[in-house]
Design an enzyme around this catalytic site. Structure first.
Site, PDB file in Angstrom:
ATOM      1  N   GLU A   1       0.911  -0.828  -0.072  1.00 42.21           N
ATOM      2  CA  GLU A   1       0.018  -0.019  -0.267  1.00 42.21           C
ATOM      3  C   GLU A   1       1.133   1.327  -0.117  1.00 42.21           C
ATOM      4  O   GLU A   1       1.964   1.100   0.246  1.00 42.21           O
ATOM      5  CB  GLU A   1      -1.306  -0.478   1.616  1.00 42.21           C
ATOM      6  CG  GLU A   1      -1.497  -0.883   1.075  1.00 42.21           C
ATOM      7  CD  GLU A   1      -3.414  -1.434   1.838  1.00 42.21           C
ATOM      8  OE1 GLU A   1      -2.610  -0.685   3.131  1.00 42.21           O
ATOM      9  OE2 GLU A   1      -3.170  -1.817   2.273  1.00 42.21           O
TER      10      GLU A   1
ATOM     11  N   CYS B   1      -2.031  -4.635  -5.354  1.00 37.08           N
ATOM     12  CA  CYS B   1      -2.589  -6.044  -5.026  1.00 37.08           C
ATOM     13  C   CYS B   1      -1.304  -7.275  -5.240  1.00 37.08           C
ATOM     14  O   CYS B   1      -0.635  -7.397  -5.512  1.00 37.08           O
ATOM     15  CB  CYS B   1      -3.406  -6.485  -5.646  1.00 37.08           C
ATOM     16  SG  CYS B   1      -5.330  -5.478  -5.476  1.00 37.08           S
TER      17      CYS B   1
ATOM     18  N   GLU C   1      -1.837 -10.059  -6.135  1.00 36.58           N
ATOM     19  CA  GLU C   1      -1.974 -11.067  -7.138  1.00 36.58           C
ATOM     20  C   GLU C   1      -1.195 -10.038  -8.033  1.00 36.58           C
ATOM     21  O   GLU C   1      -0.114 -10.969  -9.305  1.00 36.58           O
ATOM     22  CB  GLU C   1      -3.549 -11.210  -7.617  1.00 36.58           C
ATOM     23  CG  GLU C   1      -4.542 -11.747  -6.778  1.00 36.58           C
ATOM     24  CD  GLU C   1      -5.238 -10.892  -5.664  1.00 36.58           C
ATOM     25  OE1 GLU C   1      -4.704 -10.016  -4.910  1.00 36.58           O
ATOM     26  OE2 GLU C   1      -6.189 -11.144  -5.758  1.00 36.58           O
TER      27      GLU C   1
HETATM   28  N1  THU Z   1      -5.714  -6.520  -1.843  1.00 42.28           N
HETATM   29  C1  THU Z   1      -5.251  -7.762  -2.839  1.00 42.28           C
HETATM   30  O1  THU Z   1      -3.737  -7.923  -2.477  1.00 42.28           O
HETATM   31  N2  THU Z   1      -5.788  -8.565  -2.850  1.00 42.28           N
HETATM   32  C2  THU Z   1      -7.016  -8.494  -3.595  1.00 42.28           C
HETATM   33  O2  THU Z   1      -7.610  -9.761  -4.047  1.00 42.28           O
HETATM   34  C3  THU Z   1      -8.204  -7.649  -3.269  1.00 42.28           C
HETATM   35  C4  THU Z   1      -7.877  -6.406  -2.008  1.00 42.28           C
HETATM   36  C5  THU Z   1      -5.478  -5.519  -1.201  1.00 42.28           C
HETATM   37  C6  THU Z   1      -5.417  -4.168  -2.592  1.00 42.28           C
HETATM   38  C7  THU Z   1      -5.655  -3.435  -1.064  1.00 42.28           C
HETATM   39  O3  THU Z   1      -4.143  -3.210  -0.213  1.00 42.28           O
HETATM   40  C8  THU Z   1      -6.115  -4.539   0.427  1.00 42.28           C
HETATM   41  O4  THU Z   1      -6.213  -5.063  -0.297  1.00 42.28           O
HETATM   42  C9  THU Z   1      -7.562  -3.897   0.836  1.00 42.28           C
HETATM   43  O5  THU Z   1      -8.165  -3.337  -0.834  1.00 42.28           O
END
Ligand code: THU
Length: 161
Positions: free
Chosen positions: A64, A73, A75
């Site tokens: 983040e 994210c 993935e």
């Molecule tokens: N996030 C992911 O890394 N993967 C997901 O499949 C859903 C959301 C992260 C993005 C952000 O850092 C946090 O989770 C909250 O949305």
């Protein structure tokens, strides 16, 4: 007017012990790497583990940023890293899990739209289905391919008009 329906196969497992050994290994790796997430804003720590056709497992966690959209994210961290290191090696599977307040969430994590788009791009690029394992502390949903998660999608064919 025609009404059409989409049917999507979801394999639902009661818990990780029901997974095949190769899937369970990916699940364990995703769990492990979720601890490395940098998620001071959401405290939603996600881990992703990608299995390549050469047997290698690449992992990633969400990163983040104070300027929110600048983060990424788990993935996409894992997939972009995998595709950067091994541009000619197809991806076979990806497992994802998330923890909040140091506890793994109780329902399978659902990847965001942008991640679904990127998984689909990788699937299309290598012409090989990517198995998607959406995990939790309990039930686990498994999809045979990225298309199942993003059935009506924007892909390279749309750019050829
Ligand atoms: N996030 C992911 O890394 N993967 C997901 O499949 C859903 C959301 C992260 C993005 C952000 O850092 C946090 O989770 C909250 O949305």
């Amino acid at each position: 007017m025609q009404k059409r329906q989409l049917i999507i196969d979801i394999l639902e497992y009661e818990n990780a012990n029901e997974l095949k050994p190769e899937e369970k290994k990916l699940f364990d790796k995703a769990k492990e790497i979720s601890a490395n997430a940098y998620a001071p804003y959401s405290d939603f720590k996600v881990g992703a583990a990608v299995l390549l056709e050469n047997g290698e497992i690449i992992t990633g966690s969400n990163q983040e940023n104070a300027a929110y959209p600048s983060g990424l994210c788990a993935e996409r961290v894992a997939l972009f890293w995998a595709n950067s290191q091994y541009p000619d090696v197809a991806v076979k599977a990806i497992a994802v899990i998330a923890q909040k307040n140091n506890k793994f969430i109780e329902k399978p994590v659902a990847p965001c739209g942008a991640c679904r788009q990127v998984i689909l791009e990788t699937e299309t690029r290598f012409q090989k289905n990517i198995k998607i394992i959406l995990a939790s502390s309990g039930k686990i949903s498994v999809f045979d391919n990225a298309h199942s998660l993003l059935p009506i999608n924007f892909d390279k064919d749309a750019l050829n008009f």
